[in-house]
Design a protein around this motif. Sequence first.
Motif, PDB file in Angstrom:
ATOM      1  N   LEU A 197      19.672 -44.512 -15.216  1.00 14.66           N
ATOM      2  CA  LEU A 197      20.553 -45.543 -16.269  1.00 14.66           C
ATOM      3  C   LEU A 197      19.530 -46.388 -16.829  1.00 14.66           C
ATOM      4  O   LEU A 197      19.106 -46.704 -17.956  1.00 14.66           O
ATOM      5  N   SER A 198      18.952 -47.180 -15.407  1.00 17.24           N
ATOM      6  CA  SER A 198      18.545 -48.144 -15.837  1.00 17.24           C
ATOM      7  C   SER A 198      17.177 -48.423 -16.538  1.00 17.24           C
ATOM      8  O   SER A 198      16.601 -48.648 -16.884  1.00 17.24           O
ATOM      9  N   GLU A 199      16.557 -46.710 -15.399  1.00 11.50           N
ATOM     10  CA  GLU A 199      14.848 -46.648 -16.091  1.00 11.50           C
ATOM     11  C   GLU A 199      15.199 -46.117 -17.467  1.00 11.50           C
ATOM     12  O   GLU A 199      14.354 -46.175 -18.692  1.00 11.50           O
ATOM     13  N   ALA A 228      31.751 -51.680 -13.657  1.00 11.56           N
ATOM     14  CA  ALA A 228      30.829 -52.600 -14.429  1.00 11.56           C
ATOM     15  C   ALA A 228      29.567 -52.410 -14.713  1.00 11.56           C
ATOM     16  O   ALA A 228      29.536 -52.571 -16.309  1.00 11.56           O
ATOM     17  N   ALA A 229      28.448 -52.401 -13.846  1.00 12.84           N
ATOM     18  CA  ALA A 229      27.057 -52.135 -14.490  1.00 12.84           C
ATOM     19  C   ALA A 229      26.874 -50.723 -15.174  1.00 12.84           C
ATOM     20  O   ALA A 229      26.195 -51.189 -16.585  1.00 12.84           O
ATOM     21  N   ILE A 230      27.877 -49.452 -14.822  1.00 11.31           N
ATOM     22  CA  ILE A 230      27.322 -48.823 -15.365  1.00 11.31           C
ATOM     23  C   ILE A 230      27.655 -48.540 -16.422  1.00 11.31           C
ATOM     24  O   ILE A 230      27.235 -48.079 -17.715  1.00 11.31           O
ATOM     25  N   LEU A 234      26.523 -47.860 -20.523  1.00 16.64           N
ATOM     26  CA  LEU A 234      26.707 -46.464 -20.832  1.00 16.64           C
ATOM     27  C   LEU A 234      27.368 -46.775 -22.742  1.00 16.64           C
ATOM     28  O   LEU A 234      27.791 -45.826 -23.036  1.00 16.64           O
ATOM     29  N   THR A 235      27.326 -48.324 -22.720  1.00 20.04           N
ATOM     30  CA  THR A 235      28.484 -49.017 -23.733  1.00 20.04           C
ATOM     31  C   THR A 235      27.736 -49.786 -24.856  1.00 20.04           C
ATOM     32  O   THR A 235      27.638 -49.515 -25.833  1.00 20.04           O
ATOM     33  N   PHE A 236      26.346 -50.163 -24.343  1.00 16.16           N
ATOM     34  CA  PHE A 236      26.330 -51.203 -25.309  1.00 16.16           C
ATOM     35  C   PHE A 236      24.605 -51.055 -26.618  1.00 16.16           C
ATOM     36  O   PHE A 236      24.334 -49.958 -26.112  1.00 16.16           O
ATOM     37  N   ASN A 237      25.553 -51.266 -27.127  1.00 14.97           N
ATOM     38  CA  ASN A 237      24.927 -50.852 -28.668  1.00 14.97           C
ATOM     39  C   ASN A 237      24.907 -49.165 -28.497  1.00 14.97           C
ATOM     40  O   ASN A 237      24.456 -48.669 -29.718  1.00 14.97           O
ATOM     41  N   GLY A 238      25.880 -48.814 -28.019  1.00 15.98           N
ATOM     42  CA  GLY A 238      26.361 -47.117 -27.652  1.00 15.98           C
ATOM     43  C   GLY A 238      27.482 -46.818 -29.031  1.00 15.98           C
ATOM     44  O   GLY A 238      28.266 -47.670 -29.884  1.00 15.98           O
ATOM     45  N   SER A 239      27.941 -45.425 -29.062  1.00 21.71           N
ATOM     46  CA  SER A 239      28.918 -45.230 -29.807  1.00 21.71           C
ATOM     47  C   SER A 239      30.072 -44.441 -28.306  1.00 21.71           C
ATOM     48  O   SER A 239      29.804 -43.917 -27.840  1.00 21.71           O
ATOM     49  N   ILE A 240      31.143 -44.702 -29.215  1.00 21.07           N
ATOM     50  CA  ILE A 240      32.773 -44.098 -27.992  1.00 21.07           C
ATOM     51  C   ILE A 240      33.098 -43.616 -29.367  1.00 21.07           C
ATOM     52  O   ILE A 240      33.722 -43.402 -30.219  1.00 21.07           O
ATOM     53  N   ILE A 241      33.346 -41.977 -28.514  1.00 17.14           N
ATOM     54  CA  ILE A 241      34.298 -40.741 -29.594  1.00 17.14           C
ATOM     55  C   ILE A 241      35.580 -40.758 -28.470  1.00 17.14           C
ATOM     56  O   ILE A 241      35.078 -40.634 -26.944  1.00 17.14           O
ATOM     57  N   GLU A 242      37.282 -40.875 -28.523  1.00 19.24           N
ATOM     58  CA  GLU A 242      37.995 -40.213 -28.271  1.00 19.24           C
ATOM     59  C   GLU A 242      38.294 -39.707 -28.515  1.00 19.24           C
ATOM     60  O   GLU A 242      38.636 -39.632 -29.415  1.00 19.24           O
TER      61      GLU A 242
END
Length: 266
Positions: A197-199, A228-230, A234-242
Amino acid sequence: MSSANHSLTETASDAAIDTACRVLRLPTIRGQFTDIVRHAEREQLSYRGFLAELLMAECEDRDRRRSERRIHAAAFPRQKWLSDFDYQANPSISPAVVSQLATCEWVRRGEPLCLIGDSGTGKSHLLIGLGTAAAMAGYRVRYALAAKLVNELVEAADEKQLTRTIARYGRVDLLCIDELGYLELDRRGAELLFQVLSEREEKNSVAIASNEGFSGWTKTFTDPRLCAAIVDRLTFNGSIIETGTQSYRLAHTAARQQKNASSQPR
């Protein structure tokens, strides 16, 4: 005599076209040439129009073959298309949001996507459908089950191939990780996944599907700081669909069984 010469000329021309198409690697023109000639004669196309028809047919078929290769390379476990998604069965999912995601702008910008919800709510369908849309749009896509990806990373680390494996997953434009949260990962596995993920962070997109809300991820990633880091990656500037908690697969099966039962003679 002139008729025979004319026929021979056409035969020779067809043979020359067939040979040239093989040499130049133009399989679509080679396969469709006769049909396009008939169409051009019927429509009385100009030379330019006829040439355009030939070249466009080749270009369209090449695009189709490239899309098929990218979809195959993504290693999806099954075909899922966004056009087949049943929004009526899961009204909590916005067609407008999915339509926006289908433009693949988020992939171009290297942003993450999280699909969170219970089993049977359409997470994997959307994950594979959006991955397929990205592949058809020209992006390199790879699908992996979370547990299998972690196992592959552990094996690569044991065989001193970790750098190469992480680089391979880092190169694709969109990495789709399914079933994240189903199994607890030991610290080593979680750290290796974190490296992947960091890559990719802020360079290439990651899309995940999880049956656990973020608050429950500590069951998968048992180290709170690593968890918390993961989540941050996975959420920074991202989209979340529930996708919700009501399994439409279960509801569909129950409705079908009820329909079959009511149709039985009494």
